[in-house]
Design an enzyme around this catalytic site. Structure first.
Site, short mmCIF file in Angstrom:
data_model
loop_
_atom_site.label_atom_id
_atom_site.label_comp_id
_atom_site.label_asym_id
_atom_site.label_seq_id
_atom_site.Cartn_x
_atom_site.Cartn_y
_atom_site.Cartn_z
N ASP A 1 27.46 24.85 63.60
CA ASP A 1 28.38 24.11 64.36
C ASP A 1 29.38 23.57 63.77
O ASP A 1 29.25 22.78 62.27
CB ASP A 1 27.80 23.34 65.21
CG ASP A 1 26.67 23.77 66.65
OD1 ASP A 1 26.57 24.79 66.52
OD2 ASP A 1 26.33 22.76 67.14
N1 URA Z 1 21.78 22.66 65.18
C1 URA Z 1 22.66 22.66 65.94
O1 URA Z 1 22.02 22.02 67.51
N2 URA Z 1 23.68 22.17 66.00
C2 URA Z 1 23.63 22.79 64.61
O2 URA Z 1 24.64 23.80 63.75
C3 URA Z 1 22.40 23.51 63.38
C4 URA Z 1 21.58 23.47 64.62
#
Ligand code: URA
Length: 239
Positions: free
Chosen positions: A102
């Site tokens: 993310d």
């Molecule tokens: N889990 C999440 O919630 N976000 C990420 O970027 C990776 C794993």
């Protein structure tokens, strides 16, 4: 890369000619005749020969420390992308990220031109372990550890595989917990949704390991090529 693609590209064969080379037992990997044209090969790891001629691949593998605010996408109108960070490298257009982080997550992201390896590392049957460190907005308890070990059920339904949650620290003043979590699947927003299912919120998230790869002290925003040893460790994931 796939063995059939390598032969077609380097020996300039048609698909039919390439298939014939296999049938005539002219293709070998590490000294053994192979009929497996979809095998993933890298000449750093395999000795690839066709009719006695050695073929070389030119795959690249980068371990990137993605900073917060950077998106795992090829292009973005607003934000810097992981491709922007690597733009001075040759073959950047051929790189594929192994999964996505993310925008507000930082940490380890493998980027490679070996598309077959990306597919294999992300395949659910391979169960590649990803390790995250996270700051949580509440007191994470032993009950949470047990719920993660059982398999968290997301608020919107799906059940996760058992995951190993370790409480590293708890700050009474801020009421925040610092935890490490190892998961072997890669659902969308998985870590955040796992904690949400326990009524808690991820405040900061960092991926520190994936399979045999470790982020260690690589500075955020920088990257490096995989070492020969790391590539050797990834060989187990080559199909
Ligand atoms: N889990 C999440 O919630 N976000 C990420 O970027 C990776 C794993």
């Amino acid at each position: 890369m796939r063995l059939d693609k390598l032969i077609e590209e380097q020996l300039q064969t048609s698909r039919k000619e390439m298939k014939r080379l296999f049938l005539r037992k002219k293709v070998s990997v590490d000294g053994k005749i192979t009929l497996n044209d979809s095998q993933n090969v890298d000449s750093e790891l395999h000795q690839i020969e066709v009719d006695g001629q050695r073929l070389l691949t030119n795959e690249v593998y980068y371990l990137l420390a993605k900073p917060k605010g950077v998106v795992t996408a090829k292009r973005d109108r607003e934000h810097q992308t992981v491709f922007d960070l690597l733009k001075s490298e040759a073959k950047v257009d051929q790189l594929v990220p192994v999964g996505r982080l993310d925008r507000d997550t930082e940490g380890l992201l493998l980027m490679t031109s070996n598309g077959q390896l990306v597919y294999d590392l992300l395949h659910p049957t391979k169960k590649v372990v990803k390790v995250y460190q996270a700051v949580i907005n509440e007191h994470v308890t032993q009950e949470d550890v047990e719920a993660f070990a059982e398999g968290i059920v997301f608020l919107d339904g799906p059940k996760c595989q058992p995951a190993q949650l370790t409480i590293l620290a708890y700050d009474e003043k801020t009421n925040e917990s610092f935890v490490e979590l190892a998961i072997s699947e890669g659902k969308f927003h998985q870590v955040k949704k796992m904690f949400l299912a326990c009524g808690k919120k991820v405040i900061a998230l960092k991926r520190v390991a994936m399979g045999p790869l470790r982020l260690e002290n690589l500075e955020m925003g920088s990257y490096r090529k995989l070492t020969a040893e790391e590539l050797q460790q990834l060989k187990a994931y080559f199909r």
